[in-house]
Design a protein around this motif. Structure first.
Motif, PDB file in Angstrom:
ATOM      1  N   ARG A   1       2.378  27.375 -36.769  1.00 12.47           N
ATOM      2  CA  ARG A   1       2.138  28.431 -35.778  1.00 12.47           C
ATOM      3  C   ARG A   1       1.953  29.760 -36.508  1.00 12.47           C
ATOM      4  O   ARG A   1       2.549  30.002 -37.554  1.00 12.47           O
ATOM      5  CB  ARG A   1       3.316  28.544 -34.828  1.00 12.47           C
ATOM      6  CG  ARG A   1       3.432  27.370 -33.913  1.00 12.47           C
ATOM      7  CD  ARG A   1       4.499  27.601 -32.894  1.00 12.47           C
ATOM      8  NE  ARG A   1       4.526  26.503 -31.949  1.00 12.47           N
ATOM      9  CZ  ARG A   1       5.095  26.574 -30.777  1.00 12.47           C
ATOM     10  NH1 ARG A   1       5.719  27.657 -30.412  1.00 12.47           N
ATOM     11  NH2 ARG A   1       5.065  25.540 -29.968  1.00 12.47           N
ATOM     12  N   GLY A  49       1.424  30.986 -31.835  1.00 18.91           N
ATOM     13  CA  GLY A  49       0.538  29.962 -31.295  1.00 18.91           C
ATOM     14  C   GLY A  49      -0.237  29.294 -32.400  1.00 18.91           C
ATOM     15  O   GLY A  49      -0.190  29.692 -33.564  1.00 18.91           O
ATOM     16  N   SER A  50      -0.944  28.232 -32.039  1.00 19.06           N
ATOM     17  CA  SER A  50      -1.776  27.531 -32.998  1.00 19.06           C
ATOM     18  C   SER A  50      -2.925  26.868 -32.248  1.00 19.06           C
ATOM     19  O   SER A  50      -2.948  26.828 -31.028  1.00 19.06           O
ATOM     20  CB  SER A  50      -0.968  26.483 -33.767  1.00 19.06           C
ATOM     21  OG  SER A  50      -0.609  25.425 -32.921  1.00 19.06           O
ATOM     22  N   GLY A  51      -3.852  26.311 -32.983  1.00 18.84           N
ATOM     23  CA  GLY A  51      -4.985  25.633 -32.383  1.00 18.84           C
ATOM     24  C   GLY A  51      -4.715  24.157 -32.149  1.00 18.84           C
ATOM     25  O   GLY A  51      -5.600  23.419 -31.752  1.00 18.84           O
ATOM     26  N   ASP A  52      -3.492  23.714 -32.388  1.00 23.32           N
ATOM     27  CA  ASP A  52      -3.127  22.318 -32.248  1.00 23.32           C
ATOM     28  C   ASP A  52      -2.776  22.024 -30.792  1.00 23.32           C
ATOM     29  O   ASP A  52      -1.727  22.435 -30.307  1.00 23.32           O
ATOM     30  CB  ASP A  52      -1.939  22.014 -33.158  1.00 23.32           C
ATOM     31  CG  ASP A  52      -1.540  20.564 -33.130  1.00 23.32           C
ATOM     32  OD1 ASP A  52      -2.362  19.732 -32.719  1.00 23.32           O
ATOM     33  OD2 ASP A  52      -0.399  20.263 -33.529  1.00 23.32           O
ATOM     34  N   THR A  53      -3.656  21.314 -30.088  1.00 22.79           N
ATOM     35  CA  THR A  53      -3.401  21.031 -28.673  1.00 22.79           C
ATOM     36  C   THR A  53      -2.571  19.772 -28.458  1.00 22.79           C
ATOM     37  O   THR A  53      -2.015  19.587 -27.382  1.00 22.79           O
ATOM     38  CB  THR A  53      -4.728  20.873 -27.910  1.00 22.79           C
ATOM     39  OG1 THR A  53      -5.500  19.854 -28.534  1.00 22.79           O
ATOM     40  CG2 THR A  53      -5.494  22.173 -27.899  1.00 22.79           C
ATOM     41  N   ARG A  54      -2.455  18.915 -29.478  1.00 24.38           N
ATOM     42  CA  ARG A  54      -1.632  17.707 -29.320  1.00 24.38           C
ATOM     43  C   ARG A  54      -0.153  18.037 -29.214  1.00 24.38           C
ATOM     44  O   ARG A  54       0.632  17.220 -28.775  1.00 24.38           O
ATOM     45  CB  ARG A  54      -1.856  16.761 -30.485  1.00 24.38           C
ATOM     46  CG  ARG A  54      -3.155  16.024 -30.384  1.00 24.38           C
ATOM     47  CD  ARG A  54      -3.280  15.073 -31.501  1.00 24.38           C
ATOM     48  NE  ARG A  54      -3.267  15.849 -32.749  1.00 24.38           N
ATOM     49  CZ  ARG A  54      -3.394  15.333 -33.941  1.00 24.38           C
ATOM     50  NH1 ARG A  54      -3.546  14.058 -34.075  1.00 24.38           N
ATOM     51  NH2 ARG A  54      -3.392  16.093 -35.011  1.00 24.38           N
ATOM     52  N   ARG A  55       0.225  19.220 -29.628  1.00 23.18           N
ATOM     53  CA  ARG A  55       1.622  19.628 -29.569  1.00 23.18           C
ATOM     54  C   ARG A  55       2.118  19.757 -28.132  1.00 23.18           C
ATOM     55  O   ARG A  55       3.308  19.709 -27.862  1.00 23.18           O
ATOM     56  CB  ARG A  55       1.756  20.967 -30.281  1.00 23.18           C
ATOM     57  CG  ARG A  55       3.096  21.231 -30.811  1.00 23.18           C
ATOM     58  CD  ARG A  55       3.066  22.453 -31.670  1.00 23.18           C
ATOM     59  NE  ARG A  55       4.381  22.639 -32.216  1.00 23.18           N
ATOM     60  CZ  ARG A  55       4.654  23.369 -33.242  1.00 23.18           C
ATOM     61  NH1 ARG A  55       3.695  24.009 -33.846  1.00 23.18           N
ATOM     62  NH2 ARG A  55       5.874  23.485 -33.685  1.00 23.18           N
ATOM     63  N   GLN A  56       1.206  19.899 -27.199  1.00 24.02           N
ATOM     64  CA  GLN A  56       1.561  20.059 -25.794  1.00 24.02           C
ATOM     65  C   GLN A  56       1.762  18.719 -25.085  1.00 24.02           C
ATOM     66  O   GLN A  56       2.234  18.685 -23.963  1.00 24.02           O
ATOM     67  CB  GLN A  56       0.460  20.824 -25.073  1.00 24.02           C
ATOM     68  CG  GLN A  56       0.183  22.184 -25.660  1.00 24.02           C
ATOM     69  CD  GLN A  56      -1.081  22.801 -25.085  1.00 24.02           C
ATOM     70  OE1 GLN A  56      -1.653  22.294 -24.140  1.00 24.02           O
ATOM     71  NE2 GLN A  56      -1.505  23.911 -25.665  1.00 24.02           N
ATOM     72  N   ILE A  57       1.429  17.621 -25.742  1.00 21.79           N
ATOM     73  CA  ILE A  57       1.474  16.310 -25.104  1.00 21.79           C
ATOM     74  C   ILE A  57       2.812  15.633 -25.376  1.00 21.79           C
ATOM     75  O   ILE A  57       3.246  15.523 -26.521  1.00 21.79           O
ATOM     76  CB  ILE A  57       0.326  15.410 -25.621  1.00 21.79           C
ATOM     77  CG1 ILE A  57      -1.011  16.059 -25.311  1.00 21.79           C
ATOM     78  CG2 ILE A  57       0.419  14.019 -25.032  1.00 21.79           C
ATOM     79  CD1 ILE A  57      -2.177  15.357 -25.948  1.00 21.79           C
ATOM     80  N   ASP A  93      -0.349  35.766 -32.891  1.00 25.81           N
ATOM     81  CA  ASP A  93      -1.622  36.192 -32.331  1.00 25.81           C
ATOM     82  C   ASP A  93      -1.854  37.659 -32.706  1.00 25.81           C
ATOM     83  O   ASP A  93      -0.935  38.478 -32.594  1.00 25.81           O
ATOM     84  CB  ASP A  93      -1.573  36.034 -30.803  1.00 25.81           C
ATOM     85  CG  ASP A  93      -2.878  36.423 -30.156  1.00 25.81           C
ATOM     86  OD1 ASP A  93      -3.898  35.844 -30.525  1.00 25.81           O
ATOM     87  OD2 ASP A  93      -2.852  37.316 -29.294  1.00 25.81           O
TER      88      ASP A  93
END
Length: 92
Positions: A33, A43-51, A36
């Motif tokens: 992370r 934050g980060s560009g990793d969207t799998r972290r939300q799953i 901003d």
């Protein structure tokens, strides 16, 4: 893709154990992370972290990981250690 499979722990703020029988598959972070530039939020560009995927059993979670080629680390639930104590023991 790395993930971990674990059983949801009991909430420390409540005495109930609702939802602790479910097994969770959670992806490992792919990138660190960073703050901003505008707002300063992490934050980060990793969207799998939300799953977070929920399964009824450990075997179902392992089968899902194998089916989709996810290398998963299984974290077993530690045994519950109960300290049985009577109220009178406070005064001995």
């Amino acid at each position: 893709m790395k993930a971990r499979i674990f059983q949801k722990p009991k909430n420390a703020m409540q005495s109930g154990r609702a939802g602790t029988h479910r097994w969770i598959l959670e992806f490992a972070p792919a990138e660190a992370r960073k703050p901003d530039p505008l707002m300063g939020w992490a934050g980060s560009g990793d969207t799998r972290r939300q799953i977070r995927l929920s399964f009824a059993s450990r075997d179902e979670a392992m089968a899902y990981a194998e089916r989709y080629g996810i290398s998963a680390e299984i974290i077993d639930t530690p045994p519950r250690a109960l300290k049985i104590q009577a109220y009178a023991d406070n005064f001995r």
